[in-house]
Design a protein around this motif. Structure first.
Motif, PDB file in Angstrom:
ATOM      1  N   ASP A  84     -15.782  -3.474  -9.458  1.00 28.68           N
ATOM      2  CA  ASP A  84     -14.401  -3.250  -9.252  1.00 28.68           C
ATOM      3  C   ASP A  84     -14.104  -4.477  -7.981  1.00 28.68           C
ATOM      4  N   SER A  85     -12.930  -5.101  -8.198  1.00 26.31           N
ATOM      5  CA  SER A  85     -12.438  -6.100  -7.154  1.00 26.31           C
ATOM      6  C   SER A  85     -11.252  -5.638  -6.449  1.00 26.31           C
ATOM      7  N   THR A  86     -10.803  -4.334  -6.516  1.00 27.41           N
ATOM      8  CA  THR A  86      -9.599  -3.946  -5.790  1.00 27.41           C
ATOM      9  C   THR A  86     -10.053  -2.838  -4.905  1.00 27.41           C
ATOM     10  N   ILE A  87      -9.416  -2.790  -3.464  1.00 25.10           N
ATOM     11  CA  ILE A  87      -9.872  -1.744  -2.810  1.00 25.10           C
ATOM     12  C   ILE A  87      -8.418  -1.071  -2.212  1.00 25.10           C
ATOM     13  N   VAL A  88      -8.445   0.112  -2.514  1.00 21.86           N
ATOM     14  CA  VAL A  88      -7.167   0.758  -2.004  1.00 21.86           C
ATOM     15  C   VAL A  88      -7.070   1.372  -0.668  1.00 21.86           C
ATOM     16  N   GLY A  89      -8.207   1.522   0.057  1.00 24.44           N
ATOM     17  CA  GLY A  89      -8.194   1.838   1.413  1.00 24.44           C
ATOM     18  C   GLY A  89      -9.478   2.419   1.757  1.00 24.44           C
ATOM     19  N   PHE A  90      -9.789   3.062   2.897  1.00 24.98           N
ATOM     20  CA  PHE A  90     -11.001   3.440   3.428  1.00 24.98           C
ATOM     21  C   PHE A  90     -10.866   4.958   3.679  1.00 24.98           C
ATOM     22  N   SER A  91     -11.580   5.867   3.145  1.00 28.84           N
ATOM     23  CA  SER A  91     -11.392   7.413   3.598  1.00 28.84           C
ATOM     24  C   SER A  91     -12.625   7.890   3.932  1.00 28.84           C
ATOM     25  N   TYR A 103     -13.927  14.705  -2.899  1.00 26.04           N
ATOM     26  CA  TYR A 103     -13.222  14.302  -1.526  1.00 26.04           C
ATOM     27  C   TYR A 103     -12.374  12.925  -1.834  1.00 26.04           C
ATOM     28  N   GLY A 104     -13.003  12.129  -0.756  1.00 23.01           N
ATOM     29  CA  GLY A 104     -11.963  10.913  -0.569  1.00 23.01           C
ATOM     30  C   GLY A 104     -10.712  11.095   0.163  1.00 23.01           C
ATOM     31  N   ASN A 105     -10.972  11.858   1.285  1.00 27.20           N
ATOM     32  CA  ASN A 105      -9.754  12.298   1.966  1.00 27.20           C
ATOM     33  C   ASN A 105      -9.186  11.605   3.322  1.00 27.20           C
ATOM     34  N   ILE A 106      -8.238  11.798   3.701  1.00 25.89           N
ATOM     35  CA  ILE A 106      -7.540  11.059   4.982  1.00 25.89           C
ATOM     36  C   ILE A 106      -8.141   9.375   4.969  1.00 25.89           C
ATOM     37  N   LEU A 107      -7.208   8.823   4.133  1.00 29.76           N
ATOM     38  CA  LEU A 107      -7.380   7.340   3.729  1.00 29.76           C
ATOM     39  C   LEU A 107      -6.645   6.373   4.698  1.00 29.76           C
ATOM     40  N   LEU A 108      -7.038   5.318   5.193  1.00 24.16           N
ATOM     41  CA  LEU A 108      -6.352   4.359   5.948  1.00 24.16           C
ATOM     42  C   LEU A 108      -6.560   2.994   5.368  1.00 24.16           C
ATOM     43  N   LEU A 109      -5.391   2.218   5.349  1.00 19.08           N
ATOM     44  CA  LEU A 109      -5.366   0.687   4.765  1.00 19.08           C
ATOM     45  C   LEU A 109      -4.618  -0.106   5.698  1.00 19.08           C
ATOM     46  N   PRO A 110      -5.332  -1.213   6.212  1.00 20.21           N
ATOM     47  CA  PRO A 110      -4.560  -2.129   6.745  1.00 20.21           C
ATOM     48  C   PRO A 110      -4.119  -3.171   6.043  1.00 20.21           C
ATOM     49  N   ILE A 111      -2.607  -3.445   6.140  1.00 20.19           N
ATOM     50  CA  ILE A 111      -1.846  -4.385   5.228  1.00 20.19           C
ATOM     51  C   ILE A 111      -1.006  -5.144   5.933  1.00 20.19           C
ATOM     52  N   VAL A 112      -0.649  -6.348   5.241  1.00 20.75           N
ATOM     53  CA  VAL A 112       0.491  -7.281   5.934  1.00 20.75           C
ATOM     54  C   VAL A 112       1.598  -7.532   5.182  1.00 20.75           C
ATOM     55  N   GLY A 113       2.682  -7.245   5.324  1.00 17.78           N
ATOM     56  CA  GLY A 113       3.948  -7.587   4.326  1.00 17.78           C
ATOM     57  C   GLY A 113       4.942  -6.449   4.348  1.00 17.78           C
ATOM     58  N   ASP A 114       5.491  -6.504   3.351  1.00 15.92           N
ATOM     59  CA  ASP A 114       6.533  -5.495   2.986  1.00 15.92           C
ATOM     60  C   ASP A 114       6.241  -4.048   2.902  1.00 15.92           C
ATOM     61  N   LEU A 115       6.873  -3.095   3.602  1.00 17.20           N
ATOM     62  CA  LEU A 115       6.615  -1.677   3.542  1.00 17.20           C
ATOM     63  C   LEU A 115       7.044  -1.159   2.363  1.00 17.20           C
ATOM     64  N   ASP A 116       7.993  -1.888   1.578  1.00 15.38           N
ATOM     65  CA  ASP A 116       8.502  -1.255   0.482  1.00 15.38           C
ATOM     66  C   ASP A 116       7.470  -1.122  -0.647  1.00 15.38           C
ATOM     67  N   CYS A 123      -0.011  -0.711  -2.656  1.00 19.44           N
ATOM     68  CA  CYS A 123      -0.875  -0.859  -1.438  1.00 19.44           C
ATOM     69  C   CYS A 123      -2.163  -0.890  -1.691  1.00 19.44           C
ATOM     70  N   PHE A 124      -2.810  -1.922  -2.163  1.00 18.62           N
ATOM     71  CA  PHE A 124      -4.139  -2.199  -2.444  1.00 18.62           C
ATOM     72  C   PHE A 124      -4.408  -3.776  -2.232  1.00 18.62           C
ATOM     73  N   SER A 125      -5.651  -4.088  -2.286  1.00 15.25           N
ATOM     74  CA  SER A 125      -6.168  -5.808  -2.021  1.00 15.25           C
ATOM     75  C   SER A 125      -7.355  -5.733  -2.876  1.00 15.25           C
ATOM     76  N   GLU A 126      -7.230  -7.037  -3.340  1.00 11.20           N
ATOM     77  CA  GLU A 126      -8.505  -7.860  -3.848  1.00 11.20           C
ATOM     78  C   GLU A 126      -9.433  -8.101  -2.851  1.00 11.20           C
ATOM     79  N   PHE A 127     -10.757  -8.076  -3.097  1.00 16.16           N
ATOM     80  CA  PHE A 127     -11.922  -8.680  -2.217  1.00 16.16           C
ATOM     81  C   PHE A 127     -12.969  -9.284  -2.763  1.00 16.16           C
ATOM     82  N   ARG A 128     -13.826  -9.797  -2.000  1.00 19.73           N
ATOM     83  CA  ARG A 128     -14.932 -10.702  -2.952  1.00 19.73           C
ATOM     84  C   ARG A 128     -16.272 -10.050  -2.340  1.00 19.73           C
ATOM     85  N   HIS A 129     -17.389 -10.139  -2.863  1.00 22.19           N
ATOM     86  CA  HIS A 129     -18.535  -9.549  -2.648  1.00 22.19           C
ATOM     87  C   HIS A 129     -19.420 -10.558  -1.521  1.00 22.19           C
TER      88      HIS A 129
END
Length: 571
Positions: A84-91, A103-116, A123-129
């Motif tokens: 997978d190449s997309t992360i939705v956060g860190f639980s 499980y997979g509970n209490i998730l945090l995600l840092p973002i930049v941009g529009d709160l809408d 609210c998720f981001s691409e990432f590279r290995h």
């Protein structure tokens, strides 16, 4: 008679002594760093994260209650999938290496941009290995969509995050209570305290309280309700598909062939309202063979709103995808379960011709057609400090300078909010991220060092210590202070620990009674009495010895026989 050999010391002037010792020290240090590695240096946490291994790359301590790590958009059983190449956060809670998710509970995600984006579920981001690193006690990755570098470490009952943002006035950290990999959140709450604390609760069939402290005051904050943050891909509904035959029906026309190359006449044709099939190891239809078949779906796709869509085809083996007769995916090859994604700009109300061609070779058969643009739902509540419900969370905004980190300490508890706060205050009293990371690494190194291996290739030592590392992740120790939570009786209760640890979340004793449990009696003999007592305590609570204990209600029975007895008598 032999004359005794005399020892004549070499005298070196003080300045030369310092120089000599410095040379010896540097030489020894270089030799050690080049030739000698600690067991933790051989551990590769990414082994097992590709495919059905369901392994965790994130940080934890041996048998730690907090297993912090990244969750990917495909929501695999353990949260992370290497392909997978997309992360939705860190639980903060995961089940490692099992055949069933949780499980997979209490998730945090840092973002930049529009709160809408919260309302749109985007609210998720691409990432590279290439930007990803993992070792015992540490995980790091760059979230490319936000240009945020995320680092994680953990103690037994707390997670520690370090987020390095770009220079911007639109940085934010999201705290999602509704997120779960398995059981949906049945009820939850989130509360913002002052300008640097968020606390709350989630009921997922088991309770979790959390207490999160932030290293910097928020610039602003708010809550949300009814939003489904982690929903970037949903099955394209029948309302937006037509077979193109003028019948007025909804869905796509499916032509089914008893060969792998769509040749000759189809065995049968039908209208499939949605393309959301996972036949697995079963026949997709009695008129087709179990393997070696192909399908062509045709029709039109009419999007409800304009925008940039990501179209996703999840298949096992080959697939080709055409939009308005232009080929966008060409993967006509034998392969395992794979997701292919293309981004296209679509206009609302316009009918786009689609053609999906799929073949199944042998084994699992799978075909799903999804997109990521979903209607806005839920509400944002700026300046709100408290929210309750099934899908709630909080957002905290910042103005950040380049390379300026924001740290978050998160205590987790299955007992109470007060215990969650106590867990983080006792285990992470300061803001020294690197010190916690190093201590967690040292804890792992001490236990891994109980088995020394030599010889063979470096790759052999990597395999050995990586496997030993995984073998010491579970059972999970749920003791907090001098209490523990258990649902073995059928309902969740808090019990006195009486100075013992309480272990649950086994890999299931029908597998482990002849593998990990005997190994742990050798590597961790000091834990074994409490592991046996944990089984006995669950028996006293439920009336049966559990074969696959966990946080869920009941004593976790399964398979035939009761292998837990072997685990107890082996100690």
């Amino acid at each position: 008679m032999h004359r005794k050999k005399e020892f004549h010391p070499i005298f070196i002037k003080p300045p030369l002594i310092i120089l000599f010792l410095w040379i010896v020290f540097i030489t020894a240090s270089c030799r050690r760093s080049k030739d000698i590695k600690e067991p933790v240096d051989y551990v590769n946490p990414f082994i097992g994260t590709q495919g059905p291994g369901n392994a965790l790359p994130g940080p934890l301590r041996p048998h730690g209650m907090v297993k912090l790590g990244p969750d990917c958009v495909s929501s695999p059983l353990a949260g992370y999938e290497y392909d997978d190449s997309t992360i939705v956060g860190f639980s903060h809670t995961h089940l490692e290496g099992t055949g069933g998710g949780a499980y997979g509970n209490i998730l945090l995600l840092p973002i930049v941009g529009d709160l809408d984006a919260i309302l749109r579920g985007k609210c998720f981001s691409e990432f590279r290995h290439a930007t990803e690193t993992a070792s015992p006690g540490y995980y790091a990755v760059t979230l490319d969509d936000y240009d945020v570098h995320a680092e994680l470490t953990a103690t037994e009952h707390a997670g520690f995050h370090r987020y390095t943002f770009p220079a911007t006035d639109s940085s934010a950290i999201l705290v999602d209570v509704g997120h779960s990999l398995h059981r949906r959140c049945r009820d939850g709450s989130v509360e913002i305290i002052g300008d640097s604390v968020v606390q709350g609760y989630g009921d997922y069939g088991y309770p979790i309280w959390f207490y999160a402290q932030f290293s910097r005051p928020f610039r602003s904050s708010g809550t949300w309700s009814g939003c489904q943050l982690v929903q970037p891909f949903v099955t394209i509904p029948a309302d937006d598909l037509t077979p193109g035959d003028g019948s007025g029906r909804q869905g796509l026309k499916g032509e089914y062939f008893n060969n792998k190359n769509l040749s000759g006449a189809p065995v049968f044709t039908r209208i499939d309202s949605v393309i959301n099939f996972r036949w697995g190891m079963n026949r997709c239809d009695s008129r087709l063979g179990l393997d070696g078949f192909s399908i062509r779906w045709t029709g039109a796709l009419t999007p409800p709103v304009s925008g940039v869509y990501q179209l996703r085809l999840e298949t096992d083996d080959g697939v080709r995808f055409y939009l308005d007769d232009k080929m966008l995916i060409d993967q006509w090859v034998n392969r395992g379960e794979t997701a292919d994604v293309v981004s296209v700009k679509l206009e609302a109300g316009r009918a786009y011709n689609v053609r999906i061609e799929y073949f199944e070779n042998v084994g699992v058969s799978l075909a799903r057609f999804k997109w990521d643009l979903v209607p806005e739902k839920g509400e944002l509540h700026p300046n709100s400090r408290q929210q309750s419900g099934k899908a709630v969370g909080a957002y905290l905004t910042y103005s950040t300078r380049k390379n300026e980190p924001i740290l978050v300490k998160v205590g987790i508890s299955h007992i109470s909010l007060e215990q969650a706060k106590r867990n983080v205050e006792q285990e992470i009293p300061d803001w020294d991220f690197d010190a916690v990371r190093q201590l967690t690494q040292q804890v792992w190194n001490r236990v891994l060092s109980r088995i020394k291996v030599s010889g063979g290739a470096k790759s052999d030592r990597v395999k050995f210590y990586s496997a030993l590392y995984r073998a010491l992740m579970m059972p999970t120790d749920y003791a907090e202070g001098d209490r523990y939570y258990s649902a073995a009786s059928g309902e969740g209760k808090v019990y006195p620990a009486d100075g013992r640890h309480f272990y649950s979340d086994d890999w299931c004793t029908w597998d482990t009674f002849r593998t990990t449990h005997p190994l742990q009696t050798i590597v961790e003999p000091e834990r074994q009495a409490d592991m046996a007592q944990s089984f006995v305590s669950m028996y006293e609570e439920s009336g049966c010895l559990p074969s696959c204990p966990g946080l869920g209600a009941g004593c976790g029975m399964g398979m035939s026989g009761n292998q837990t007895i072997s685990g107890i008598t082996d100690i």
